[in-house]
Design a protein around this motif. Structure first.
Motif, PDB file in Angstrom:
ATOM      1  N   ASP A  23       0.772  -1.080  -0.061  1.00  0.00           N
ATOM      2  CA  ASP A  23       0.058  -0.060   0.085  1.00  0.00           C
ATOM      3  C   ASP A  23       1.043   1.166   0.080  1.00  0.00           C
ATOM      4  O   ASP A  23       1.915   1.309   0.637  1.00  0.00           O
ATOM      5  CB  ASP A  23      -0.988   0.180   1.278  1.00  0.00           C
ATOM      6  CG  ASP A  23      -2.202  -0.961   1.015  1.00  0.00           C
ATOM      7  OD1 ASP A  23      -2.249  -1.480  -0.122  1.00  0.00           O
ATOM      8  OD2 ASP A  23      -3.029  -0.644   1.915  1.00  0.00           O
ATOM      9  N   LEU A  24       0.349   2.178  -0.654  1.00  0.00           N
ATOM     10  CA  LEU A  24       0.873   3.719  -0.536  1.00  0.00           C
ATOM     11  C   LEU A  24       0.591   4.135   0.720  1.00  0.00           C
ATOM     12  O   LEU A  24      -0.587   3.820   1.347  1.00  0.00           O
ATOM     13  CB  LEU A  24       0.324   4.464  -1.803  1.00  0.00           C
ATOM     14  CG  LEU A  24       0.969   4.413  -3.062  1.00  0.00           C
ATOM     15  CD1 LEU A  24       0.255   5.233  -4.187  1.00  0.00           C
ATOM     16  CD2 LEU A  24       2.295   5.091  -2.901  1.00  0.00           C
ATOM     17  N   CYS A  25       1.313   5.282   1.326  1.00  0.00           N
ATOM     18  CA  CYS A  25       0.806   6.165   2.166  1.00  0.00           C
ATOM     19  C   CYS A  25       0.585   7.600   1.851  1.00  0.00           C
ATOM     20  O   CYS A  25       1.450   7.739   0.915  1.00  0.00           O
ATOM     21  CB  CYS A  25       1.505   5.736   3.662  1.00  0.00           C
ATOM     22  SG  CYS A  25       3.385   6.404   3.394  1.00  0.00           S
ATOM     23  N   ARG A  26       0.025   8.296   2.575  1.00  0.00           N
ATOM     24  CA  ARG A  26      -0.202   9.698   2.234  1.00  0.00           C
ATOM     25  C   ARG A  26       1.140  10.439   2.221  1.00  0.00           C
ATOM     26  O   ARG A  26       1.394  11.226   0.962  1.00  0.00           O
ATOM     27  CB  ARG A  26      -1.270  10.291   3.126  1.00  0.00           C
ATOM     28  CG  ARG A  26      -1.199  11.874   3.326  1.00  0.00           C
ATOM     29  CD  ARG A  26      -1.916  12.233   2.272  1.00  0.00           C
ATOM     30  NE  ARG A  26      -3.548  12.450   2.372  1.00  0.00           N
ATOM     31  CZ  ARG A  26      -3.827  13.100   3.050  1.00  0.00           C
ATOM     32  NH1 ARG A  26      -3.407  14.331   3.391  1.00  0.00           N
ATOM     33  NH2 ARG A  26      -5.412  12.861   3.485  1.00  0.00           N
ATOM     34  N   GLU A  27       1.944  10.420   3.212  1.00  0.00           N
ATOM     35  CA  GLU A  27       3.362  11.137   3.017  1.00  0.00           C
ATOM     36  C   GLU A  27       4.090  10.681   1.944  1.00  0.00           C
ATOM     37  O   GLU A  27       4.748  11.482   1.062  1.00  0.00           O
ATOM     38  CB  GLU A  27       4.071  10.716   4.320  1.00  0.00           C
ATOM     39  CG  GLU A  27       3.553  11.087   5.682  1.00  0.00           C
ATOM     40  CD  GLU A  27       2.226  10.379   6.044  1.00  0.00           C
ATOM     41  OE1 GLU A  27       1.909   9.025   5.704  1.00  0.00           O
ATOM     42  OE2 GLU A  27       1.239  10.921   6.611  1.00  0.00           O
ATOM     43  N   GLN A  28       4.047   9.444   1.448  1.00  0.00           N
ATOM     44  CA  GLN A  28       4.706   9.009   0.280  1.00  0.00           C
ATOM     45  C   GLN A  28       4.345   9.763  -1.114  1.00  0.00           C
ATOM     46  O   GLN A  28       5.069   9.988  -1.896  1.00  0.00           O
ATOM     47  CB  GLN A  28       4.671   7.633   0.313  1.00  0.00           C
ATOM     48  CG  GLN A  28       5.575   6.881  -0.732  1.00  0.00           C
ATOM     49  CD  GLN A  28       5.361   5.477  -0.802  1.00  0.00           C
ATOM     50  OE1 GLN A  28       4.532   4.677   0.059  1.00  0.00           O
ATOM     51  NE2 GLN A  28       5.945   4.687  -1.845  1.00  0.00           N
ATOM     52  N   VAL A  29       2.967  10.077  -0.878  1.00  0.00           N
ATOM     53  CA  VAL A  29       2.250  10.520  -2.178  1.00  0.00           C
ATOM     54  C   VAL A  29       2.605  12.034  -2.198  1.00  0.00           C
ATOM     55  O   VAL A  29       3.137  12.405  -3.363  1.00  0.00           O
ATOM     56  CB  VAL A  29       0.666  10.429  -1.998  1.00  0.00           C
ATOM     57  CG1 VAL A  29       0.006  11.309  -3.243  1.00  0.00           C
ATOM     58  CG2 VAL A  29       0.270   8.727  -2.375  1.00  0.00           C
ATOM     59  N   ILE A  30       2.374  12.761  -1.121  1.00  0.00           N
ATOM     60  CA  ILE A  30       2.858  13.988  -0.986  1.00  0.00           C
ATOM     61  C   ILE A  30       4.213  14.312  -1.352  1.00  0.00           C
ATOM     62  O   ILE A  30       4.598  15.001  -2.164  1.00  0.00           O
ATOM     63  CB  ILE A  30       2.464  14.865   0.287  1.00  0.00           C
ATOM     64  CG1 ILE A  30       0.838  14.527   0.539  1.00  0.00           C
ATOM     65  CG2 ILE A  30       2.867  16.474   0.425  1.00  0.00           C
ATOM     66  CD1 ILE A  30       0.049  15.308  -0.496  1.00  0.00           C
ATOM     67  N   GLU A  31       5.229  13.452  -0.764  1.00  0.00           N
ATOM     68  CA  GLU A  31       6.557  13.516  -0.874  1.00  0.00           C
ATOM     69  C   GLU A  31       6.880  13.277  -2.429  1.00  0.00           C
ATOM     70  O   GLU A  31       7.860  14.127  -2.955  1.00  0.00           O
ATOM     71  CB  GLU A  31       7.380  12.895  -0.054  1.00  0.00           C
ATOM     72  CG  GLU A  31       7.793  13.506   1.307  1.00  0.00           C
ATOM     73  CD  GLU A  31       8.092  14.916   1.206  1.00  0.00           C
ATOM     74  OE1 GLU A  31       7.405  15.659   1.681  1.00  0.00           O
ATOM     75  OE2 GLU A  31       9.220  15.355   0.421  1.00  0.00           O
TER      76      GLU A  31
END
Ligand code: FE2
Length: 339
Positions: free
Chosen positions: A288-296
């Motif tokens: 799974d992706l996480c939000r922090e990874q998406v934004i970064e």
């Protein structure tokens, strides 16, 4: 995004079954407007869920560059929607549509994936004067949820192409029942900068395509009989018997229509998995992706492209940069009034 596959159906069903879809629509009876879904977190707080599509519509006046007051544009796109199936049928009689073999085959073609799992069917009703602004649908990624993450962010993720590994391809079928005037289905199979294809809506026809990738919308349903009334929250479109429909708000009737005035479409969505291993990965959340990874990831990409500065960037500024940079809408039709 490059050329996209699509499959058209004409007819979709034997006529008796197509008629049964109209009766099902009547039996269901009442349709509310497509309300905003609430989300739990606050990145980009204050932006509407589909800020990307709304701002494009307001800026360009839609495909034909029409200029109208904001409240009028809002009423035009505030169409009626209810769910007919969610994992399983919500209303009796929807089974042949949910499990349509032709749709499943078309979905395999559109995505080149073997396993097709239909999960949602919903009805869309537009009254004369309504239309649907050009947009792409909200896609899905493992670890990202439209209950938690803003829809414009999920849309931008897909357009950025930076998260393909986590994407869950979805095929969408759209079928029409009844013969409205206007309300053509418009889509851009060759991408936003090539001319669109406009399909006239005819009874018992359908299309399957990837609406998460292909821009699409609905041209205005002809409103020569009566202008679209102002629609406030709580407005409903209700079947009144004998082929008649009415717009109701707090017990007051705002408008009356016959089947020939309404644009009725039924949408089908199915997950398309490459194989069982991929399906398990979704169920078991092993990648799974996480939000922090998406934004970064987006922040780093925007910096590399000089779209934001090197220092700290406030959330609101980053949100707008994400929308502006990644989601590139088709321009209005040439010859449109827009300047
Ligand atoms: Fe859509």
């Amino acid at each position: 995004m490059g050329d996209a596959a699509y499959v058209r159906f004409d007819p979709l069903f034997p006529e008796r079954q197509a008629e049964a879809m109209l009766r099902l629509c009547e039996r269901f009876g009442r349709y509310g407007t497509y309300a905003e879904e609430a989300i739990e977190e606050d990145f980009g707080a204050g932006l509407p869920q589909r800020y990307d599509a709304a701002i494009n519509f307001v800026r360009t006046g839609g495909r034909f560059g029409r200029r109208e007051p904001l409240a009028r544009l809002a009423a035009r796109t505030n169409y009626f929607r209810e769910t007919y199936a969610y994992d399983r049928p919500v209303v009796a009689g929807i089974e042949p549509f949910l499990h349509h073999e032709g749709f499943a085959d078309a979905a395999r073609k559109v995505h080149g994936r073997a396993i097709v799992a239909p999960n949602i069917v919903y009805a869309n009703l537009l009254v004369p004067g309504q239309e649907l602004a050009v947009h792409t649908d909200v896609p899905e990624f493992r670890g990202v949820s439209r209950k938690r993450d803003p829809q414009w962010l999920i849309v931008a993720m897909h357009h950025s192409r930076l998260f393909e590994r986590w994407r869950m391809p979805i095929a969408t079928g759209v079928a029409w029942f009844g013969n409205p005037r206007g309300g053509e289905f418009v889509f851009y199979p060759e991408g936003p900068f090539r001319p669109p294809v406009a399909i006239p809506v005819r009874h018992n026809t359908a299309i399957v395509l990837d609406t998460d990738s292909v821009f699409h919308g609905v041209d205005r349903v002809r409103e020569d009989a009566a202008p679209l009334p102002d629609l406030r929250p709580g407005v409903e479109l209700a079947y009144a018997g004998d082929g008649a429909w009415q717009l109701e708000q707090n017990g007051e009737v705002l408008g009356r229509y016959g089947w020939g005035d309404l644009r009725f479409s039924v949408s089908w969505k199915a997950y398309c998995f490459a194989d069982e291993a991929e399906r398990r990965m979704v169920d078991e959340h092993t990648d799974d992706l996480c939000r922090e990874q998406v934004i970064e990831t987006l922040r780093t990409d925007l910096r590399r492209r000089d779209r934001i500065g090197a220092g700290p960037v406030p959330d609101a500024e980053l949100a707008l940069a994400i929308i502006e940079h990644y989601i590139v809408y088709p321009p209005p039709a040439s010859g449109a009034e827009a300047r």
